[in-house]
Design a protein around this motif. Sequence first.
Motif, PDB file in Angstrom:
ATOM      1  N   SER A   1     -10.933  -2.172  -3.455  1.00 59.83           N
ATOM      2  CA  SER A   1      -9.839  -1.278  -3.826  1.00 59.83           C
ATOM      3  C   SER A   1      -8.695  -1.344  -2.817  1.00 59.83           C
ATOM      4  O   SER A   1      -8.908  -1.216  -1.617  1.00 59.83           O
ATOM      5  CB  SER A   1     -10.338   0.162  -3.931  1.00 59.83           C
ATOM      6  OG  SER A   1      -9.255   1.030  -4.199  1.00 59.83           O
ATOM      7  N   LEU A   2      -7.481  -1.552  -3.323  1.00 53.44           N
ATOM      8  CA  LEU A   2      -6.279  -1.491  -2.492  1.00 53.44           C
ATOM      9  C   LEU A   2      -5.449  -0.267  -2.847  1.00 53.44           C
ATOM     10  O   LEU A   2      -4.288  -0.165  -2.487  1.00 53.44           O
ATOM     11  CB  LEU A   2      -5.443  -2.765  -2.692  1.00 53.44           C
ATOM     12  CG  LEU A   2      -6.090  -4.065  -2.218  1.00 53.44           C
ATOM     13  CD1 LEU A   2      -5.191  -5.256  -2.493  1.00 53.44           C
ATOM     14  CD2 LEU A   2      -6.417  -3.990  -0.731  1.00 53.44           C
ATOM     15  N   LEU A   3      -6.054   0.641  -3.578  1.00 54.76           N
ATOM     16  CA  LEU A   3      -5.340   1.833  -4.022  1.00 54.76           C
ATOM     17  C   LEU A   3      -5.634   3.012  -3.102  1.00 54.76           C
ATOM     18  O   LEU A   3      -6.787   3.364  -2.872  1.00 54.76           O
ATOM     19  CB  LEU A   3      -5.769   2.210  -5.447  1.00 54.76           C
ATOM     20  CG  LEU A   3      -5.117   1.473  -6.614  1.00 54.76           C
ATOM     21  CD1 LEU A   3      -5.625   2.032  -7.927  1.00 54.76           C
ATOM     22  CD2 LEU A   3      -3.607   1.571  -6.552  1.00 54.76           C
ATOM     23  N   GLU A   4      -4.574   3.609  -2.606  1.00 57.43           N
ATOM     24  CA  GLU A   4      -4.716   4.855  -1.865  1.00 57.43           C
ATOM     25  C   GLU A   4      -4.084   6.018  -2.625  1.00 57.43           C
ATOM     26  O   GLU A   4      -4.305   7.173  -2.303  1.00 57.43           O
ATOM     27  CB  GLU A   4      -4.086   4.724  -0.476  1.00 57.43           C
ATOM     28  CG  GLU A   4      -4.829   3.708   0.399  1.00 57.43           C
ATOM     29  CD  GLU A   4      -4.243   3.610   1.788  1.00 57.43           C
ATOM     30  OE1 GLU A   4      -3.228   4.305   2.054  1.00 57.43           O
ATOM     31  OE2 GLU A   4      -4.775   2.847   2.608  1.00 57.43           O
ATOM     32  N   LYS A   5      -3.283   5.664  -3.630  1.00 61.45           N
ATOM     33  CA  LYS A   5      -2.718   6.664  -4.533  1.00 61.45           C
ATOM     34  C   LYS A   5      -2.400   5.976  -5.855  1.00 61.45           C
ATOM     35  O   LYS A   5      -2.247   4.737  -5.898  1.00 61.45           O
ATOM     36  CB  LYS A   5      -1.471   7.319  -3.937  1.00 61.45           C
ATOM     37  CG  LYS A   5      -0.435   6.343  -3.449  1.00 61.45           C
ATOM     38  CD  LYS A   5       0.705   7.071  -2.773  1.00 61.45           C
ATOM     39  CE  LYS A   5       1.761   6.069  -2.312  1.00 61.45           C
ATOM     40  NZ  LYS A   5       2.912   6.726  -1.681  1.00 61.45           N
ATOM     41  N   PRO A   6      -2.327   6.724  -6.946  1.00 58.12           N
ATOM     42  CA  PRO A   6      -2.228   6.100  -8.283  1.00 58.12           C
ATOM     43  C   PRO A   6      -0.968   5.281  -8.530  1.00 58.12           C
ATOM     44  O   PRO A   6      -0.967   4.416  -9.391  1.00 58.12           O
ATOM     45  CB  PRO A   6      -2.270   7.307  -9.236  1.00 58.12           C
ATOM     46  CG  PRO A   6      -2.914   8.391  -8.455  1.00 58.12           C
ATOM     47  CD  PRO A   6      -2.495   8.184  -7.031  1.00 58.12           C
ATOM     48  N   ASP A   7       0.124   5.545  -7.782  1.00 54.96           N
ATOM     49  CA  ASP A   7       1.394   4.887  -8.107  1.00 54.96           C
ATOM     50  C   ASP A   7       1.736   3.754  -7.147  1.00 54.96           C
ATOM     51  O   ASP A   7       2.908   3.394  -7.004  1.00 54.96           O
ATOM     52  CB  ASP A   7       2.529   5.908  -8.148  1.00 54.96           C
ATOM     53  CG  ASP A   7       2.706   6.633  -6.821  1.00 54.96           C
ATOM     54  OD1 ASP A   7       1.851   6.454  -5.936  1.00 54.96           O
ATOM     55  OD2 ASP A   7       3.702   7.376  -6.682  1.00 54.96           O
ATOM     56  N   GLU A   8       0.756   3.189  -6.480  1.00 61.92           N
ATOM     57  CA  GLU A   8       1.039   2.104  -5.542  1.00 61.92           C
ATOM     58  C   GLU A   8       1.415   0.824  -6.276  1.00 61.92           C
ATOM     59  O   GLU A   8       1.033   0.600  -7.417  1.00 61.92           O
ATOM     60  CB  GLU A   8      -0.176   1.852  -4.660  1.00 61.92           C
ATOM     61  CG  GLU A   8      -0.364   2.936  -3.610  1.00 61.92           C
ATOM     62  CD  GLU A   8      -1.293   2.478  -2.511  1.00 61.92           C
ATOM     63  OE1 GLU A   8      -1.042   1.420  -1.914  1.00 61.92           O
ATOM     64  OE2 GLU A   8      -2.279   3.189  -2.255  1.00 61.92           O
ATOM     65  N   VAL A   9       2.135  -0.041  -5.555  1.00 66.71           N
ATOM     66  CA  VAL A   9       2.527  -1.351  -6.066  1.00 66.71           C
ATOM     67  C   VAL A   9       1.698  -2.405  -5.338  1.00 66.71           C
ATOM     68  O   VAL A   9       1.586  -2.383  -4.111  1.00 66.71           O
ATOM     69  CB  VAL A   9       4.035  -1.598  -5.849  1.00 66.71           C
ATOM     70  CG1 VAL A   9       4.411  -3.013  -6.287  1.00 66.71           C
ATOM     71  CG2 VAL A   9       4.860  -0.563  -6.607  1.00 66.71           C
ATOM     72  N   LEU A  10       1.098  -3.300  -6.115  1.00 67.79           N
ATOM     73  CA  LEU A  10       0.333  -4.396  -5.518  1.00 67.79           C
ATOM     74  C   LEU A  10       1.271  -5.567  -5.279  1.00 67.79           C
ATOM     75  O   LEU A  10       1.883  -6.085  -6.221  1.00 67.79           O
ATOM     76  CB  LEU A  10      -0.802  -4.818  -6.453  1.00 67.79           C
ATOM     77  CG  LEU A  10      -1.659  -5.995  -5.972  1.00 67.79           C
ATOM     78  CD1 LEU A  10      -2.380  -5.643  -4.680  1.00 67.79           C
ATOM     79  CD2 LEU A  10      -2.664  -6.410  -7.040  1.00 67.79           C
ATOM     80  N   THR A  11       1.380  -5.984  -4.031  1.00 65.03           N
ATOM     81  CA  THR A  11       2.260  -7.106  -3.678  1.00 65.03           C
ATOM     82  C   THR A  11       1.437  -8.212  -3.022  1.00 65.03           C
ATOM     83  O   THR A  11       0.315  -7.981  -2.541  1.00 65.03           O
ATOM     84  CB  THR A  11       3.367  -6.641  -2.720  1.00 65.03           C
ATOM     85  OG1 THR A  11       2.760  -5.959  -1.609  1.00 65.03           O
ATOM     86  CG2 THR A  11       4.338  -5.711  -3.420  1.00 65.03           C
ATOM     87  N   ALA A  12       2.008  -9.404  -2.989  1.00 65.20           N
ATOM     88  CA  ALA A  12       1.277 -10.573  -2.488  1.00 65.20           C
ATOM     89  C   ALA A  12       0.838 -10.396  -1.036  1.00 65.20           C
ATOM     90  O   ALA A  12      -0.235 -10.863  -0.643  1.00 65.20           O
ATOM     91  CB  ALA A  12       2.154 -11.810  -2.634  1.00 65.20           C
ATOM     92  N   ASP A  13       1.660  -9.737  -0.222  1.00 61.84           N
ATOM     93  CA  ASP A  13       1.317  -9.614   1.204  1.00 61.84           C
ATOM     94  C   ASP A  13       0.140  -8.674   1.456  1.00 61.84           C
ATOM     95  O   ASP A  13      -0.343  -8.575   2.587  1.00 61.84           O
ATOM     96  CB  ASP A  13       2.544  -9.180   2.020  1.00 61.84           C
ATOM     97  CG  ASP A  13       3.101  -7.840   1.554  1.00 61.84           C
ATOM     98  OD1 ASP A  13       2.518  -7.240   0.621  1.00 61.84           O
ATOM     99  OD2 ASP A  13       4.123  -7.403   2.117  1.00 61.84           O
TER     100      ASP A  13
END
Length: 351
Positions: free
Chosen positions: A163-175
């Motif tokens: 999981s890379l989510l810490e909140k529901p509205d995060e953006v997943l980026t390449a970095d």
Amino acid sequence: MLAPVLHILPLTSIVRERVLPMAGKVNVNVNQKVSPTDVIAEARFAREHVLLDVARTFGVTTKAADKLIKVKEGDRLAESAIVAEAGGIIPRTVKAPRAGRVMVAGGGQVLMEVGDARIELKAGLSGTVIRVIPDRGALIRTTGALIQGVWGNGRVESGVMASLLEKPDEVLTADRLDVSMRGSVILGGHVRDLETLKVAGEMPVRGLILSSLNPALLQPAMQMRYPILVLDGLGAMPMNSVAYKLLTTNAKREVTVNAEFSDRYTNGRPEAIIPLNVPGEPDEPNDYEMFSVGRQVRMRRAPHVGMIGSIASLPAGLMKLDSGLRALAAEVKLENGASVLVPLVNLEVVG
């Protein structure tokens, strides 16, 4: 009024029919355990069809050509095998251009199917085969958490969820992707650029579970070799609260991402399944439920698409909406405390 159900359940029985699009060979038996990537059935089909016009080649009538044709329907021919032969001082022949099977022979012509392609049908989930569908596939049952979405790119894979989510509205980026996530299913938020999909493919990951996807990325997403499951929609929107809570609390567990295409006729949806070993068999969820006060619902259309709420009331008769139209509607209390009047056709039950 019956409502479609979006399944987001911490524990349920899951039964899925997995079938080939054409007749083939089934590789499993009843009570056999299968894993998501097991090939449970396969079929072969021809890539091309070739028409050999014997009558025109020999310059004879169709009736005469039929007497010269040496093959019949169903014959399998090697490359350069004689299909038709005419005698005379200088014998002439029509040969098979490639290896293949005769589909039709008659009327002065021969139709062949050539080229060999193979379709593999994967189980798509860990479970037990409860019924074999002859020549087509099987019914598979498992237990676990079930999280359905709205869009998938047609691929199936499984792996440990990171999981890379810490909140529901995060953006997943390449970095945010690094080699430590190689072979994992990544739980991300919104993806807005192609670079993120490419980096995920180069690692490679075993799948992406996203809240939303930039609509401009639909075509490249279809070409990625790993499954992509979108839970809430196309555009920039946060992950719905029910899926966010369920998925983030199950991080580091094995998850199957079955990003099949949505099918309104079979009610098939792309989904994530987290297998759980529990005693007994939980009930199977219904695909349709009745709207009722207190039901948890999800908005299907703008301006509240993806938001979760609960039905506060179901007014009788047609209600006048902001657009001026009149329709059956429900008063829905959203998680932010706001109350909105929503047409029933724009709602689906969560459960």
